[in-house]
Motif scaffolding. Structure first.
Motif, PDB file in Angstrom:
ATOM      1  N   ILE A   1     -56.696 -34.932   0.443  1.00  0.00           N
ATOM      2  CA  ILE A   1     -55.998 -33.911   1.250  1.00  0.00           C
ATOM      3  C   ILE A   1     -56.647 -33.820   2.632  1.00  0.00           C
ATOM      4  CG2 ILE A   1     -55.371 -31.469   1.449  1.00  0.00           C
ATOM      5  CD1 ILE A   1     -55.304 -31.295  -1.553  1.00  0.00           C
ATOM      6  N   LEU A   2     -55.798 -33.791   3.650  1.00  0.00           N
ATOM      7  CA  LEU A   2     -56.274 -33.647   5.030  1.00  0.00           C
ATOM      8  C   LEU A   2     -55.692 -32.377   5.635  1.00  0.00           C
ATOM      9  CD1 LEU A   2     -57.715 -34.940   7.546  1.00  0.00           C
ATOM     10  CD2 LEU A   2     -55.467 -35.885   8.143  1.00  0.00           C
ATOM     11  N   ILE A   3     -56.567 -31.514   6.151  1.00  0.00           N
ATOM     12  CA  ILE A   3     -56.142 -30.356   6.945  1.00  0.00           C
ATOM     13  C   ILE A   3     -56.228 -30.825   8.387  1.00  0.00           C
ATOM     14  CG2 ILE A   3     -56.732 -27.990   7.607  1.00  0.00           C
ATOM     15  CD1 ILE A   3     -57.830 -27.621   4.734  1.00  0.00           C
TER      16      ILE A   3
ATOM     17  N   PRO B   1     -60.773 -34.943  18.617  1.00  0.00           N
ATOM     18  CA  PRO B   1     -60.417 -34.614  20.001  1.00  0.00           C
ATOM     19  C   PRO B   1     -59.074 -35.227  20.398  1.00  0.00           C
ATOM     20  CG  PRO B   1     -62.050 -36.372  19.962  1.00  0.00           C
ATOM     21  CD  PRO B   1     -61.857 -35.936  18.528  1.00  0.00           C
ATOM     22  N   GLY B   2     -58.516 -34.722  21.484  1.00  0.00           N
ATOM     23  CA  GLY B   2     -57.212 -35.199  21.977  1.00  0.00           C
ATOM     24  C   GLY B   2     -56.428 -33.989  22.457  1.00  0.00           C
ATOM     25  N   HIS B   3     -55.842 -33.261  21.502  1.00  0.00           N
ATOM     26  CA  HIS B   3     -55.149 -31.998  21.806  1.00  0.00           C
ATOM     27  C   HIS B   3     -56.161 -30.975  22.333  1.00  0.00           C
ATOM     28  CE1 HIS B   3     -53.040 -28.245  21.117  1.00  0.00           C
ATOM     29  NE2 HIS B   3     -53.887 -27.905  20.155  1.00  0.00           N
ATOM     30  N   ASP B   4     -57.271 -30.873  21.649  1.00  0.00           N
ATOM     31  CA  ASP B   4     -58.376 -30.008  22.072  1.00  0.00           C
ATOM     32  C   ASP B   4     -59.653 -30.820  21.890  1.00  0.00           C
ATOM     33  OD1 ASP B   4     -59.331 -26.662  21.889  1.00  0.00           O
ATOM     34  OD2 ASP B   4     -60.737 -28.287  21.490  1.00  0.00           O
ATOM     35  N   PRO B   5     -60.471 -30.916  22.944  1.00  0.00           N
ATOM     36  CA  PRO B   5     -61.648 -31.796  22.846  1.00  0.00           C
ATOM     37  C   PRO B   5     -62.625 -31.379  21.747  1.00  0.00           C
ATOM     38  CG  PRO B   5     -61.656 -30.550  24.920  1.00  0.00           C
ATOM     39  CD  PRO B   5     -60.341 -30.284  24.261  1.00  0.00           C
ATOM     40  N   HIS B   6     -62.577 -30.090  21.338  1.00  0.00           N
ATOM     41  CA  HIS B   6     -63.569 -29.592  20.369  1.00  0.00           C
ATOM     42  C   HIS B   6     -63.029 -29.474  18.949  1.00  0.00           C
ATOM     43  CE1 HIS B   6     -65.233 -27.379  24.164  1.00  0.00           C
ATOM     44  NE2 HIS B   6     -65.497 -28.674  24.179  1.00  0.00           N
ATOM     45  N   SER B   7     -61.773 -29.805  18.754  1.00  0.00           N
ATOM     46  CA  SER B   7     -61.139 -29.571  17.444  1.00  0.00           C
ATOM     47  C   SER B   7     -61.777 -30.393  16.333  1.00  0.00           C
ATOM     48  CB  SER B   7     -59.649 -29.897  17.515  1.00  0.00           C
ATOM     49  OG  SER B   7     -59.034 -29.627  16.264  1.00  0.00           O
ATOM     50  N   VAL B   8     -61.808 -29.790  15.155  1.00  0.00           N
ATOM     51  CA  VAL B   8     -62.194 -30.542  13.956  1.00  0.00           C
ATOM     52  C   VAL B   8     -61.016 -30.521  12.971  1.00  0.00           C
ATOM     53  CG1 VAL B   8     -64.645 -29.986  14.213  1.00  0.00           C
ATOM     54  CG2 VAL B   8     -63.209 -28.566  12.713  1.00  0.00           C
ATOM     55  N   ILE B   9     -61.036 -31.477  12.048  1.00  0.00           N
ATOM     56  CA  ILE B   9     -60.097 -31.497  10.926  1.00  0.00           C
ATOM     57  C   ILE B   9     -60.939 -31.585   9.651  1.00  0.00           C
ATOM     58  CG2 ILE B   9     -58.137 -32.423  12.221  1.00  0.00           C
ATOM     59  CD1 ILE B   9     -58.863 -35.214  11.311  1.00  0.00           C
ATOM     60  N   LEU B  10     -60.331 -31.234   8.518  1.00  0.00           N
ATOM     61  CA  LEU B  10     -61.087 -31.180   7.255  1.00  0.00           C
ATOM     62  C   LEU B  10     -60.465 -32.131   6.244  1.00  0.00           C
ATOM     63  CD1 LEU B  10     -61.400 -27.272   6.986  1.00  0.00           C
ATOM     64  CD2 LEU B  10     -63.060 -28.870   7.960  1.00  0.00           C
ATOM     65  N   TYR B  11     -61.313 -32.947   5.627  1.00  0.00           N
ATOM     66  CA  TYR B  11     -60.821 -33.982   4.717  1.00  0.00           C
ATOM     67  C   TYR B  11     -61.512 -33.873   3.359  1.00  0.00           C
ATOM     68  CZ  TYR B  11     -60.117 -38.684   2.787  1.00  0.00           C
ATOM     69  OH  TYR B  11     -59.805 -39.738   1.962  1.00  0.00           O
ATOM     70  N   CYS B  12     -60.707 -33.822   2.314  1.00  0.00           N
ATOM     71  CA  CYS B  12     -61.229 -33.819   0.948  1.00  0.00           C
ATOM     72  C   CYS B  12     -60.889 -35.167   0.314  1.00  0.00           C
ATOM     73  CB  CYS B  12     -60.604 -32.670   0.147  1.00  0.00           C
ATOM     74  SG  CYS B  12     -61.120 -32.658  -1.574  1.00  0.00           S
TER      75      CYS B  12
ATOM     76  N   LEU C   1     -57.982 -42.882   6.662  1.00  0.00           N
ATOM     77  CA  LEU C   1     -58.325 -42.015   5.524  1.00  0.00           C
ATOM     78  C   LEU C   1     -57.329 -42.210   4.393  1.00  0.00           C
ATOM     79  CD1 LEU C   1     -58.962 -38.645   7.444  1.00  0.00           C
ATOM     80  CD2 LEU C   1     -60.704 -40.268   6.635  1.00  0.00           C
ATOM     81  N   ASP C   2     -57.814 -42.076   3.184  1.00  0.00           N
ATOM     82  CA  ASP C   2     -56.941 -42.161   2.022  1.00  0.00           C
ATOM     83  C   ASP C   2     -56.390 -40.750   1.754  1.00  0.00           C
ATOM     84  OD1 ASP C   2     -55.671 -42.870  -0.253  1.00  0.00           O
ATOM     85  OD2 ASP C   2     -57.487 -43.151  -1.467  1.00  0.00           O
ATOM     86  N   VAL C   3     -55.116 -40.543   2.104  1.00  0.00           N
ATOM     87  CA  VAL C   3     -54.549 -39.192   2.078  1.00  0.00           C
ATOM     88  C   VAL C   3     -53.231 -39.172   1.298  1.00  0.00           C
ATOM     89  CG1 VAL C   3     -53.505 -37.399   3.538  1.00  0.00           C
ATOM     90  CG2 VAL C   3     -55.597 -38.514   4.289  1.00  0.00           C
ATOM     91  N   ARG C   4     -53.120 -38.238   0.356  1.00  0.00           N
ATOM     92  CA  ARG C   4     -51.836 -38.073  -0.347  1.00  0.00           C
ATOM     93  C   ARG C   4     -51.068 -36.868   0.177  1.00  0.00           C
ATOM     94  NH1 ARG C   4     -51.622 -33.714  -3.816  1.00  0.00           N
ATOM     95  NH2 ARG C   4     -53.639 -32.898  -4.449  1.00  0.00           N
ATOM     96  N   LEU C   5     -51.793 -35.949   0.836  1.00  0.00           N
ATOM     97  CA  LEU C   5     -51.149 -34.737   1.334  1.00  0.00           C
ATOM     98  C   LEU C   5     -51.793 -34.300   2.644  1.00  0.00           C
ATOM     99  CD1 LEU C   5     -49.094 -32.413   0.644  1.00  0.00           C
ATOM    100  CD2 LEU C   5     -51.035 -31.171  -0.302  1.00  0.00           C
TER     101      LEU C   5
END
Ligand SMILES: [Zn+2]
Length: 305
Positions: A158-160, A142-153, A196-200
């Motif tokens: 990798i973070l979307i 949440p923040g930009h849109d209260p309902h938003s999700v992001i995806l993490y592998c 999160l541990d993210v390379r991309l």
């Protein structure tokens, strides 16, 4: 940038779009094909062409929306019509989509369009999705849109990140315009991303990038700047909405712009925060858009750059 860190796992590709449409991420494996976000309606045919070309005759099985802003779900209807794909939306948007409440879905409030689509399943924080044979964790953002999700592998790092984190900033903090909390949620989302541990990072707009920590740092200082004076958030919101309209329509007259500031709810609310008459505010906003390289003025017409 280092080619190795930018490398995508087998079966995954990014369609980096212009600013009007969100990026789209396509996943292909033996058992399933899936697309994350579908862009704005005026680019729907282009989205379909990109997907069709990449799928080489296969069907699109799954469509996933990080959030339901018009630039992320504008081709949902066309993709559903073409492929009959199963569609996943954030859980908190179920009511608005079921009833097609365009006010609640922000389309009317922002002066944007989105053809009606349906959904089949919901995305909840903590869910795991299997895309291109990789496990993706659904995280609330949440923040930009209260309902938003992001995806993490986690396996691939990798973070979307949708509109929660771009290489330079993040999407407008809309809830604050309506007197709801958004700055604190955005800060918490940045904290979550930092851990999160993210390379991309694959953002909702702009190129994929590798230096997540630097982007989080820039986003934090931007958030500090905006939250220190809510007028800054309001001013930014109007300019973003104007720039979006210009990108879509290519040009608008000053009369049309002035009518939008008076009539489009989110612009009207943001303008009210600035407590300036429209006839004084509009020339300032136009100058700022020109200075930012987003527009140019030709007589009574403002043109998108
Ligand atoms: Zn958005």
């Amino acid at each position: 940038m280092d080619d190795e860190t930018l490398k995508l796992p087998h079966g995954m590709q990014i369609f980096q779009r212009g600013w009007l449409s969100s990026n789209n991420i396509l996943f292909i494996c033996d058992t399933q094909t899936a697309l994350v976000d579908s862009g704005y309606v005026s680019h729907a045919a282009q989205t379909l062409a990109l997907v069709q070309h990449a799928l080489q005759g296969r069907q699109l099985d799954l469509l996933i929306n990080t959030h339901l802003h018009s630039d992320h779900c504008g081709a949902n209807a066309l993709l559903q019509h073409t492929y009959g794909c199963q569609t996943l939306i954030p859980e908190a948007d179920v009511h608005a989509v079921t009833n097609w409440d365009e006010e609640q879905l922000s389309f009317t409030a922002t002066g944007q369009e989105c053809p009606r689509f349906r959904f089949d399943h919901v995305l909840k924080a903590g869910d795991q999705l299997l895309l291109a044979n990789l496990s993706w964790q659904v995280l609330a953002a949440p923040g930009h849109d209260p309902h938003s999700v992001i995806l993490y592998c986690a396996q691939e790092g990798i973070l979307i990140s949708a509109d929660a984190l771009w290489e330079n900033g993040f999407g407008v903090i809309f809830p604050e315009l309506e007197g709801e909390s958004g700055f604190a949620e955005q800060a918490a989302t940045l904290q979550l991303i930092e851990e999160l541990d993210v390379r991309l990072v694959i953002p909702g707009h702009g190129a994929a990038f590798t230096d997540k920590q630097a982007a989080v740092g820039r986003a934090r200082s931007r958030l500090d700047y905006l939250s220190a004076d809510p007028k800054r958030n309001a001013r930014n919101a109007i300019k973003v909405l104007m720039a979006f309209m210009l990108l879509d329509r290519r040009e608008m007259t000053l009369t049309q712009l002035s009518a939008c500031l008076n009539q489009v709810r989110m612009m009207r609310i943001a303008a009210a925060h600035l407590a300036l008459p429209i006839e004084h505010l509009l020339p300032q906003l136009i100058q700022e858009l020109i200075k930012a390289g987003a527009a140019r003025l030709e007589g009574e017409h403002l043109l998108s750059c």
